[in-house]
Scaffold this motif. Structure first.
Motif, PDB file in Angstrom:
ATOM      1  N   VAL A 237     -10.709 -12.906  19.364  1.00  0.00           N
ATOM      2  CA  VAL A 237      -9.361 -13.301  19.788  1.00  0.00           C
ATOM      3  C   VAL A 237      -9.164 -12.963  21.259  1.00  0.00           C
ATOM      4  CG1 VAL A 237      -6.896 -12.950  19.396  1.00  0.00           C
ATOM      5  CG2 VAL A 237      -8.472 -13.017  17.456  1.00  0.00           C
ATOM      6  N   LEU A 238      -9.631 -11.784  21.674  1.00  0.00           N
ATOM      7  CA  LEU A 238      -9.547 -11.396  23.088  1.00  0.00           C
ATOM      8  C   LEU A 238     -10.355 -12.357  23.955  1.00  0.00           C
ATOM      9  CD1 LEU A 238      -8.632  -9.399  25.255  1.00  0.00           C
ATOM     10  CD2 LEU A 238     -10.641  -7.998  24.704  1.00  0.00           C
ATOM     11  N   THR A 239     -11.534 -12.754  23.462  1.00  0.00           N
ATOM     12  CA  THR A 239     -12.371 -13.701  24.210  1.00  0.00           C
ATOM     13  C   THR A 239     -11.674 -15.048  24.373  1.00  0.00           C
ATOM     14  OG1 THR A 239     -14.357 -12.627  23.352  1.00  0.00           O
ATOM     15  CG2 THR A 239     -14.605 -14.857  24.260  1.00  0.00           C
ATOM     16  N   ALA A 240     -11.046 -15.529  23.307  1.00  0.00           N
ATOM     17  CA  ALA A 240     -10.335 -16.804  23.362  1.00  0.00           C
ATOM     18  C   ALA A 240      -9.183 -16.742  24.356  1.00  0.00           C
ATOM     19  CB  ALA A 240      -9.822 -17.176  21.978  1.00  0.00           C
ATOM     20  N   ARG A 241      -8.487 -15.634  24.413  1.00  0.00           N
ATOM     21  CA  ARG A 241      -7.394 -15.498  25.373  1.00  0.00           C
ATOM     22  C   ARG A 241      -7.914 -15.448  26.797  1.00  0.00           C
ATOM     23  NH1 ARG A 241      -4.206 -10.934  21.800  1.00  0.00           N
ATOM     24  NH2 ARG A 241      -2.927 -12.386  20.554  1.00  0.00           N
ATOM     25  N   MET A 242      -9.056 -14.805  26.996  1.00  0.00           N
ATOM     26  CA  MET A 242      -9.631 -14.709  28.349  1.00  0.00           C
ATOM     27  C   MET A 242     -10.102 -16.073  28.848  1.00  0.00           C
ATOM     28  SD  MET A 242     -11.772 -11.146  28.013  1.00  0.00           S
ATOM     29  CE  MET A 242     -12.457 -11.332  29.666  1.00  0.00           C
ATOM     30  N   LYS A 243     -10.398 -16.991  27.907  1.00  0.00           N
ATOM     31  CA  LYS A 243     -10.797 -18.345  28.306  1.00  0.00           C
ATOM     32  C   LYS A 243      -9.614 -19.198  28.743  1.00  0.00           C
ATOM     33  CE  LYS A 243     -14.968 -18.713  25.451  1.00  0.00           C
ATOM     34  NZ  LYS A 243     -15.619 -19.444  24.329  1.00  0.00           N
ATOM     35  N   GLY A 244      -8.405 -18.660  28.604  1.00  0.00           N
ATOM     36  CA  GLY A 244      -7.224 -19.384  29.049  1.00  0.00           C
ATOM     37  C   GLY A 244      -6.510 -20.157  27.976  1.00  0.00           C
ATOM     38  N   LEU A 245      -6.876 -19.955  26.717  1.00  0.00           N
ATOM     39  CA  LEU A 245      -6.201 -20.665  25.643  1.00  0.00           C
ATOM     40  C   LEU A 245      -4.787 -20.120  25.450  1.00  0.00           C
ATOM     41  CD1 LEU A 245      -9.038 -20.871  22.956  1.00  0.00           C
ATOM     42  CD2 LEU A 245      -8.368 -22.600  24.617  1.00  0.00           C
ATOM     43  N   SER A 246      -3.885 -21.014  25.077  1.00  0.00           N
ATOM     44  CA  SER A 246      -2.509 -20.598  24.829  1.00  0.00           C
ATOM     45  C   SER A 246      -2.446 -19.755  23.557  1.00  0.00           C
ATOM     46  CB  SER A 246      -1.593 -21.817  24.697  1.00  0.00           C
ATOM     47  OG  SER A 246      -1.928 -22.555  23.529  1.00  0.00           O
ATOM     48  N   GLU A 247      -1.353 -19.029  23.434  1.00  0.00           N
ATOM     49  CA  GLU A 247      -1.194 -18.177  22.255  1.00  0.00           C
ATOM     50  C   GLU A 247      -1.184 -19.016  20.972  1.00  0.00           C
ATOM     51  OE1 GLU A 247      -1.072 -14.441  20.523  1.00  0.00           O
ATOM     52  OE2 GLU A 247      -1.364 -15.026  22.628  1.00  0.00           O
ATOM     53  N   ARG A 248      -0.604 -20.203  21.038  1.00  0.00           N
ATOM     54  CA  ARG A 248      -0.570 -21.072  19.868  1.00  0.00           C
ATOM     55  C   ARG A 248      -1.969 -21.553  19.503  1.00  0.00           C
ATOM     56  NH1 ARG A 248       3.400 -23.656  17.228  1.00  0.00           N
ATOM     57  NH2 ARG A 248       2.885 -25.570  16.079  1.00  0.00           N
ATOM     58  N   GLN A 249      -2.780 -21.897  20.506  1.00  0.00           N
ATOM     59  CA  GLN A 249      -4.157 -22.332  20.250  1.00  0.00           C
ATOM     60  C   GLN A 249      -4.983 -21.200  19.658  1.00  0.00           C
ATOM     61  OE1 GLN A 249      -4.948 -23.740  24.277  1.00  0.00           O
ATOM     62  NE2 GLN A 249      -5.180 -25.844  23.508  1.00  0.00           N
ATOM     63  N   VAL A 250      -4.782 -19.999  20.162  1.00  0.00           N
ATOM     64  CA  VAL A 250      -5.515 -18.846  19.637  1.00  0.00           C
ATOM     65  C   VAL A 250      -5.112 -18.574  18.186  1.00  0.00           C
ATOM     66  CG1 VAL A 250      -5.846 -16.352  19.845  1.00  0.00           C
ATOM     67  CG2 VAL A 250      -5.822 -17.788  21.894  1.00  0.00           C
ATOM     68  N   LEU A 251      -3.801 -18.639  17.948  1.00  0.00           N
ATOM     69  CA  LEU A 251      -3.277 -18.262  16.647  1.00  0.00           C
ATOM     70  C   LEU A 251      -3.686 -19.250  15.563  1.00  0.00           C
ATOM     71  CD1 LEU A 251      -1.510 -15.988  15.481  1.00  0.00           C
ATOM     72  CD2 LEU A 251       0.468 -17.499  15.770  1.00  0.00           C
ATOM     73  N   TYR A 252      -3.488 -20.542  15.852  1.00  0.00           N
ATOM     74  CA  TYR A 252      -3.732 -21.543  14.817  1.00  0.00           C
ATOM     75  C   TYR A 252      -5.097 -22.209  14.916  1.00  0.00           C
ATOM     76  CZ  TYR A 252       1.194 -21.042  13.720  1.00  0.00           C
ATOM     77  OH  TYR A 252       2.409 -20.530  13.363  1.00  0.00           O
ATOM     78  N   GLY A 253      -5.767 -22.088  16.070  1.00  0.00           N
ATOM     79  CA  GLY A 253      -7.086 -22.673  16.201  1.00  0.00           C
ATOM     80  C   GLY A 253      -8.213 -21.729  15.837  1.00  0.00           C
TER      81      GLY A 253
END
Length: 376
Positions: free
Chosen positions: A270-286
């Protein structure tokens, strides 16, 4: 996986057999029985199902408790109230109900019939057990299915929201509401709803009995589903009982969803996905949703099947609904053994199958799970 499924299916046989043996053995020691009930009806002392809780000794399923005459010509039957009745009549009753055979023979015959899907007829209703269940299913489906849908519709979004806002005021007050709702017994909430909205003391908004109004009760199903007025009448009738049942149903799923999401949100990917610039919604539901919902979704098959066979005795009684809950209660109290054992067999078998389906759902959702090696 095929070997695991085969083992589980084979294990169902002794499990189901054990359930039936234990239940059948317990009934042997239960007071009262169908023969004693018939005798009570003949002598005018049978006052209904709810009055039989304190019944005394009787035949149970023991059989062999016939009658006879002592030296003075009096009946010596051990059935309560049988004194003065012809022992031939008592013997005929025993034969009619199958109690002229030893217990082990009756059990073997019952299981042989169940294997052939022959569940017999009710002792006192002159209808087959399957037809009786089919007759009561609309009530149970209405209560169970809508309660499940409402529960999941509230629990999953609320659980996700609570996880995202963990520790905030929203999390605290929603937790308090969920816990209070879970702590309130459904039948007490049902009484409150009747007092408020069903003409108890305040407003007469909702009806108090049945699933339909009289004009829709005998309407064919295809005609019913295409009639907006009939559908509206149906929801008008089930609004209060479904609300009473659902008030505490979503507490467990809500907290389970929240905890599952919290566990996933704290992981490295999850931390990696956020560091890639994904939005919180993309991280949460993707990314998080699939892993977090594993436990909740895997339990859906069991919840879905059980929704069709939900028996809520108190809710059905309060709202005058004749469903499986009331059927089970009356069958046990009235010693209608074909209904008692057939429903036990059917529901136990369904429960074992659904447990297997729920386990397989874990594998379908997350292929990394392997029940063969017991590793993830």
């Amino acid at each position: 996986m095929h070997a695991y499924i085969a083992r589980r299916l084979l294990l169902m046989i002794p499990t189901l057999f054990g359930i039936m043996v234990i239940s059948f053995a317990i009934v042997q020691f239960a007071p009262g029985g169908p023969v004693e009930r018939v005798i009570a009806q003949l002598q005018g002392s049978d006052v209904g199902a709810t009055a039989r809780f304190t019944g005394g000794g009787g035949d149970g399923m023991g059989g062999g408790q016939g009658g006879g005459f002592d030296g003075s010509g009096q009946t010596t039957s051990t059935y309560r109230g049988a004194q003065g009745l012809d022992p031939a009549f008592i013997a005929e009753l025993e034969r009619q109900f199958g109690f002229d055979k030893p217990a082990h023979e009756r059990f073997a015959l019952m299981m042989w019939n169940y294997i052939r899907l022959d569940f017999g007829k009710s002792y006192f209703r002159d209808i087959s057990v399957l037809e009786l269940i089919k007759e009561k299913l609309p009530v149970s489906i209405s209560l169970g299915l809508w309660m499940m849908l409402i529960s999941y519709a509230i629990s999953i979004p609320l659980g996700v929201r609570k996880a995202v806002r963990d520790g905030t005021a929203f999390d605290w007050w929603t937790s308090a509401v969920v816990i209070v709702g879970y702590a309130i017994p459904g039948f007490l909430f049902a009484i409150l709803l009747i007092v408020l909205f069903a003409g108890g003391s305040f407003w007469q908004i909702f009806p108090l009995r049945g699933l339909w109004s009289e004009q829709y009760a005998t309407m064919p199903f295809l005609e019913w589903v295409t009639n907006p007025a009939a559908i509206a009448d149906y929801f008008w009738h089930i609004a209060l009982p479904v609300t009473a049942m659902a008030i505490g149903a979503f507490a467990t799923t809500t907290l389970l969803t929240k905890n599952s999401f919290l566990d996933e949100i704290r992981k490295q990917y999850v931390l990696t996905a956020r560091m890639k610039g994904l939005s919180e919604r993309q991280v949460l539901y993707g990314h998080v949703f699939r892993n977090a919902m594993l436990i909740v979704i895997a339990g859906f098959p069991g919840a879905f099947i059980s929704a069709f066979f939900t028996g809520a005795l108190l809710i059905e009684t309060i709202f005058s609904l004749d469903g499986l809950g009331l059927l089970s209660f009356e069958s046990i109290v009235n010693r209608d053994y074909p209904v008692v054992f057939a429903t036990l067999f059917i529901f136990s078998l369904l429960g074992l199958v659904v447990n297997l389906i729920s386990d397989l759902a874990y594998v379908w959702i997350d292929p990394r799970i392997d029940f063969e090696t017991r590793e993830v």
